[in-house]
Design a protein around this motif. Structure first.
Motif, mmCIF file in Angstrom:
data_model
loop_
_atom_site.group_PDB
_atom_site.id
_atom_site.type_symbol
_atom_site.label_atom_id
_atom_site.label_comp_id
_atom_site.label_asym_id
_atom_site.label_seq_id
_atom_site.Cartn_x
_atom_site.Cartn_y
_atom_site.Cartn_z
ATOM 1 N N GLU A 5 1.267 28.465 -17.684
ATOM 2 C CA GLU A 5 2.398 28.578 -18.592
ATOM 3 C C GLU A 5 3.566 29.337 -17.980
ATOM 4 O OE1 GLU A 5 -0.545 31.861 -19.353
ATOM 5 O OE2 GLU A 5 -0.575 29.679 -19.127
ATOM 6 N N HIS A 6 3.361 29.989 -16.870
ATOM 7 C CA HIS A 6 4.427 30.726 -16.186
ATOM 8 C C HIS A 6 4.945 29.873 -15.044
ATOM 9 C CE1 HIS A 6 2.525 34.725 -17.699
ATOM 10 N NE2 HIS A 6 3.151 34.053 -18.657
ATOM 11 N N LYS A 7 6.178 29.415 -15.139
ATOM 12 C CA LYS A 7 6.758 28.552 -14.126
ATOM 13 C C LYS A 7 7.616 29.372 -13.158
ATOM 14 C CE LYS A 7 6.946 24.357 -16.954
ATOM 15 N NZ LYS A 7 7.835 23.285 -17.460
ATOM 16 N N TYR A 8 7.748 28.824 -11.940
ATOM 17 C CA TYR A 8 8.632 29.427 -10.961
ATOM 18 C C TYR A 8 10.067 29.002 -11.247
ATOM 19 C CZ TYR A 8 4.615 30.761 -8.126
ATOM 20 O OH TYR A 8 3.462 31.324 -7.672
ATOM 21 N N SER A 9 10.974 29.881 -10.930
ATOM 22 C CA SER A 9 12.397 29.616 -11.108
ATOM 23 C C SER A 9 13.093 29.662 -9.746
ATOM 24 C CB SER A 9 13.026 30.630 -12.065
ATOM 25 O OG SER A 9 12.916 31.940 -11.517
ATOM 26 N N ARG A 56 11.321 24.716 -5.781
ATOM 27 C CA ARG A 56 10.792 25.163 -7.084
ATOM 28 C C ARG A 56 9.906 24.096 -7.698
ATOM 29 N NH1 ARG A 56 12.972 23.624 -11.576
ATOM 30 N NH2 ARG A 56 15.009 23.303 -10.606
ATOM 31 N N ASN A 60 5.864 24.535 -8.637
ATOM 32 C CA ASN A 60 5.333 24.332 -9.986
ATOM 33 C C ASN A 60 4.271 23.236 -10.006
ATOM 34 O OD1 ASN A 60 6.859 26.331 -11.300
ATOM 35 N ND2 ASN A 60 8.655 24.980 -11.394
ATOM 36 N N ARG A 63 0.945 24.808 -8.920
ATOM 37 C CA ARG A 63 0.235 25.638 -9.904
ATOM 38 C C ARG A 63 -0.893 24.875 -10.587
ATOM 39 N NH1 ARG A 63 2.501 26.885 -14.154
ATOM 40 N NH2 ARG A 63 4.144 25.311 -14.146
ATOM 41 N N LYS A 78 10.993 35.908 -16.687
ATOM 42 C CA LYS A 78 12.032 34.937 -16.952
ATOM 43 C C LYS A 78 13.303 35.618 -17.427
ATOM 44 C CE LYS A 78 12.927 30.642 -19.430
ATOM 45 N NZ LYS A 78 12.380 29.650 -20.377
#
Length: 271
Positions: A5-9, A56, A60, A63, A78
Motif C-alpha cells: 500500500e506504500h508506493k514510491y514517489s 518510479r 512500484n 513491490r 507521502k
C-alpha cells in the motif's frame, strides 16, 4: 520490505540514487511480459536512460514481486509535490561498467627506450598491455658449416646409431636485445610454476646418411660402434638399417665405378 500500500514517489527516486540502480538491475534480469516493464526494457535497449517517473513505475512494479520485495527499502512519507514539466525532471544516469580493451587495442608499446624483448605491462589499472619490444638489426638465426670427424652419431636417449652424412652446421641465435649470442627461450623457474626468460646456447645440427630421420640436434659423437649397448628397457642399440643400406649401396657404386675405369682400355688398331 516495502508494503504494497506504500508506493514510491519521484521524491524517493531523486533522494536515493540506489533505487535507480535496483531498477536497472531488475530490468536486466527481467524475462516476463508485463507491459510497463517491457516498455522500460525497450528504452534501455535503445541506449536511452530512464526518467525519474519511469524508474518510479519500475520500483512500484517490483513491490509486487515477492522474490525481491524483501530487499526494497521503505518509501518516504507521502507529501504533496508540485508538478514538474518533463524538461525539468532530473534524469539519473546509469552507472557505466569498466570495459577492457579488445585484443587488437592492447598492443601499445611501453615508455622504455632501451633494447628489451616483448612483454606485458600495467598501465591505467590494466595489466595486460602488450609491448613489442625494441631490438637491434641483428638477424634472428645464423648458420655456419661444421666439420665433424667422428663416423657415428647417436641421439641422447635414442635407440639406434646413425652414420654421419655431409652438410652438418652450427645454428647460432644472435641476441637481438643486447650483445652476445644465445636467443630467448621460456623456461620454468626454481619452483616450476612461473615462466621466465632465459637464453639457450648454439646448437649442432648433424646431417645423417639416412633419411629417417635426416637430422639430429646436439647428438652424441662416437668414434667406434659400441658393442652390447642397450636401452633402459633392455632393447639393444644397433646401427640404423637405413644408414647401413645407404653405405653398402654407395660402396657398391664406387666399386663398380672403379672397375669400369680399370677395364676401359682402348684396343689396339689392326692394320
Amino acid at each position: 520490505m516495502a508494503a504494497p500500500e506504500h508506493k514510491y514517489s519521484d521524491r524517493d527516486v531523486r533522494a536515493d540514487p540506489d533505487l535507480a540502480e535496483l531498477a536497472y538491475e531488475y530490468l536486466d534480469a527481467y524475462t516476463g511480459d508485463f507491459e510497463p516493464l517491457v516498455r522500460a526494457q525497450e528504452v534501455l535497449t535503445g541506449s536511452r536512460l530512464l526518467t525519474t517517473s519511469q524508474i518510479r513505475v519500475v520500483l512500484n512494479c517490483m513491490r509486487h514481486d515477492w522474490n525481491i520485495a524483501d530487499q526494497l527499502p521503505q518509501p518516504m512519507a507521502k507529501v504533496i509535490e508540485m508538478p514538474q514539466r518533463d524538461n525539468e525532471v532530473e534524469v539519473i544516469p546509469k552507472r557505466k561498467k569498466y570495459k577492457e580493451p579488445s585484443w587488437k587495442d592492447r598492443y601499445v608499446n611501453c615508455d622504455r627506450t632501451d633494447l628489451h624483448p616483448s612483454h606485458a605491462y600495467e598501465k591505467n589499472g590494466y595489466d595486460q598491455w602488450r609491448c613489442d619490444g625494441i631490438a637491434n638489426d641483428r638477424p634472428d638465426h645464423l648458420w655456419t658449416d661444421a666439420k665433424i670427424k667422428t663416423p657415428y652419431v647417436k641421439a641422447p636417449g635414442g635407440k639406434m646409431i646413425h652414420l654421419l652424412g655431409e652438410g652438418s652446421n652450427f645454428h647460432w641465435y644472435p641476441y637481438r636485445y643486447g650483445d652476445g649470442f644465445g636467443g630467448l627461450s621460456r623456461q620454468f623457474d626454481e619452483n616450476g610454476k612461473y615462466w621466465q626468460w632465459g637464453r639457450f646456447p648454439p646448437a649442432l645440427n648433424v646431417k645423417l646418411l639416412c633419411k629417417h630421420p635426416s637430422w639430429l640436434r646436439n647428438p652424441m659423437l662416437l668414434w667406434e660402434l659400441p658393442e652390447n649397448l642397450i636401452t633402459n628397457d633392455g632393447t639393444p642399440i644397433k646401427l640404423c638399417k637405413y644408414c647401413e643400406a645407404e653405405r653398402n649401396e654407395r660402396d657398391a657404386s664406387s666399386t663398380t665405378a672403379s672397375c669400369t675405369e680399370g677395364t676401359d682400355v682402348q684396343a689396339p688398331v689392326q692394320e
